[in-house]
Design an enzyme around this catalytic site. Structure first.
Site, PDB file in Angstrom:
ATOM      1  N   GLY A 207      63.343  31.253  47.416  1.00 41.40           N
ATOM      2  CA  GLY A 207      62.956  32.355  46.532  1.00 41.40           C
ATOM      3  C   GLY A 207      62.064  31.858  45.424  1.00 41.40           C
ATOM      4  N   ASN A 208      61.892  32.655  44.397  1.00 37.96           N
ATOM      5  CA  ASN A 208      61.131  32.204  43.231  1.00 37.96           C
ATOM      6  C   ASN A 208      61.682  32.871  41.981  1.00 37.96           C
ATOM      7  OD1 ASN A 208      59.566  34.758  42.714  1.00 37.96           O
ATOM      8  ND2 ASN A 208      58.828  34.310  44.795  1.00 37.96           N
TER       9      ASN A 208
END
Ligand code: CTP
Length: 401
Positions: A207-208
């Protein structure tokens, strides 16, 4: 938007009443005339003196002013108001409002009010989820009242859960949006927001750090200006306030692409705020990858679809497409390249080199480039203000010859 607006601020007896002082101050600062009505028990939590000093008006709590015998007309007050806000609203007052139990000045005025009514509940989590409260809140909604959902967090009881009164700044925002000019009425806008999560196995993902705040701020801004909004959002921790926003929750870039491809043909404009993961694992393990494996697992990545580019290829005359670019170097060159390659009408650049810009913050500093060659640089602003600028610029593009 609130200049010269007549606002009744109803305060009931809950610990969150201390926040009503900030709310009154913010409303007065925004130019509103504020008349406070307190229930008798609210006076145990905050003094009428505090509220009358902040608003410049005597506070009303009783049907009659004791020493003069003057009758406080709930009918006149109800007609005077452009909006009524009840913050905090206790379970008791919500119950009285839902059932017409007019045994105090606040509920009596509520029943007489012709103006829109905004209710900001505040109570303990168990009270909040009791079927009686849930039912009463639903009743208020069915009367056309707006519920300003309480936030999750630590409560006066020290329990953690839903029941904290929404912050005064956000209540003011809801009111401001309510009175905003409706220049997007009849338009349908697609917005992507947040990160995407690309599954590795049932418990892990790539993810980020995107918080989704910018995309949600744009969604609220567009909806408050009358647009119907489809918000395709990756996993974030934000709630939607405006009922004109349809939330389509997704997790992966693939799911986001599918939702956008289905929606964009019906929309006038797409605004691509999501921080889409560029890569995803080439396959997802169906069982948790265990540590006891002899070899350290190697995750092979494959490219994710470019959602903005796909919509750029689908774009029809009359439709607009807006992108965002988060860059660390060669910012202007990279942003304009993305504008061109993805067939965008406008791109909003934020540089990670600017303090206060980018992921997770409540502020942003952007430069907007339009396909017609305009450049608009703005100073550091709140994401809500940036959302306002972004929507203004999109409208100006739609009016370009
Ligand atoms: N975007 C998208 N789908 C992707 C990647 C990006 O829709 N798979 C959109 C973003 O929402 C944004 C714009 O394209 O509006 C630019 O995103 P950004 O991550 O800055 O650019 P990339 O094209 O991914 O290029 P790079 O990461 O190499 O800078």
């Amino acid at each position: 938007m609130l200049k010269n607006k007549h606002i009744i601020l109803g305060i009931t007896g809950g610990i969150a009443a201390y926040k009503s002082a900030s709310l009154a101050r913010l409303l007065v600062k925004a130019g509103a005339e504020v008349q406070v009505i307190m229930t008798p028990s609210a006076r145990e939590f905050i003094t009428p003196l505090t509220m009358s000093t902040l608003t410049g008006k005597p506070v009303i709590t009783e049907f009659f002013t004791a020493n003069t015998g003057q009758w406080n007309s709930h009918v006149d007050l109800g007609l005077w108001a452009d909006a009524m806000v009840i913050a905090p609203a206790t379970a008791c007052t919500i119950g009285k409002m839902a059932n017409g139990i007019a045994d105090n000045m606040l509920v009596t005025t509520y029943l007489s009010a012709k103006a829109p009514v905004f209710v900001a509940p505040a109570m303990d989590l168990d009270m909040m989820r009791h079927p009686s409260t849930v039912h009463n809140i639903e009743k208020l909604r069915s009367y056309g009242n707006y519920i300003i959902e309480p936030a999750e967090g630590e409560l006066a009881s020290h329990l953690i859960g839903k029941g904290r009164m929404e912050e005064p700044e956000n209540i003011v925002r809801v009111l401001t949006n309510h009175f905003a000019e409706k220049d997007l009425t009849g338009h349908h806008i697609l917005i992507t927001a947040g990160p995407t999560f690309e599954k590795i196995d049932p418990v892990r993902f790539i993810g980020n750090y995107s918080s989704g705040k910018m995309g949600y701020a744009i969604a609220e801004e567009a909806a408050s200006r009358g647009a119907r909004v489809s918000l395709v959002s990756g996993p974030v921790d934000i709630r939607v306030n405006n009922p004109a926003i349809e939330l389509i929750p997704v997790e992966s870039a693939r799911q986001m692409l599918d939702a956008c491809v289905a929606l964009y043909p019906q929309c006038d404009c797409g605004i691509m705020c999501a921080a889409v993961a560029d890569y995803a694992p080439d396959h997802q393990a169906t069982h948790k990858i265990k540590r006891e494996h002899e070899d350290v697992p190697v995750i092979k990545l494959v490219k994710n679809p470019d959602i903005a580019k796909t919509l750029g290829e689908m774009k029809q005359p009359g439709q607009l497409l807006v992108g965002f670019a988060l860059e660390t170097d060669n910012e202007e060159f990279n942003a304009i390249e993305k504008l061109r390659k993805k067939n965008l009408d406008m791109i909003v650049l934020n540089s990670l080199r600017d303090a206060g810009a980018g992921f997770g913050t409540d502020t942003n500093k952007v430069t907007i480039f339009t396909a017609s060659g305009r450049t608009i640089a703005t100073p550091l602003k709140s994401k809500t203000e940036v959302a306002h600028d972004v929507i203004d610029t999109i409208i100006s593009i739609a009016h370009e010859p």
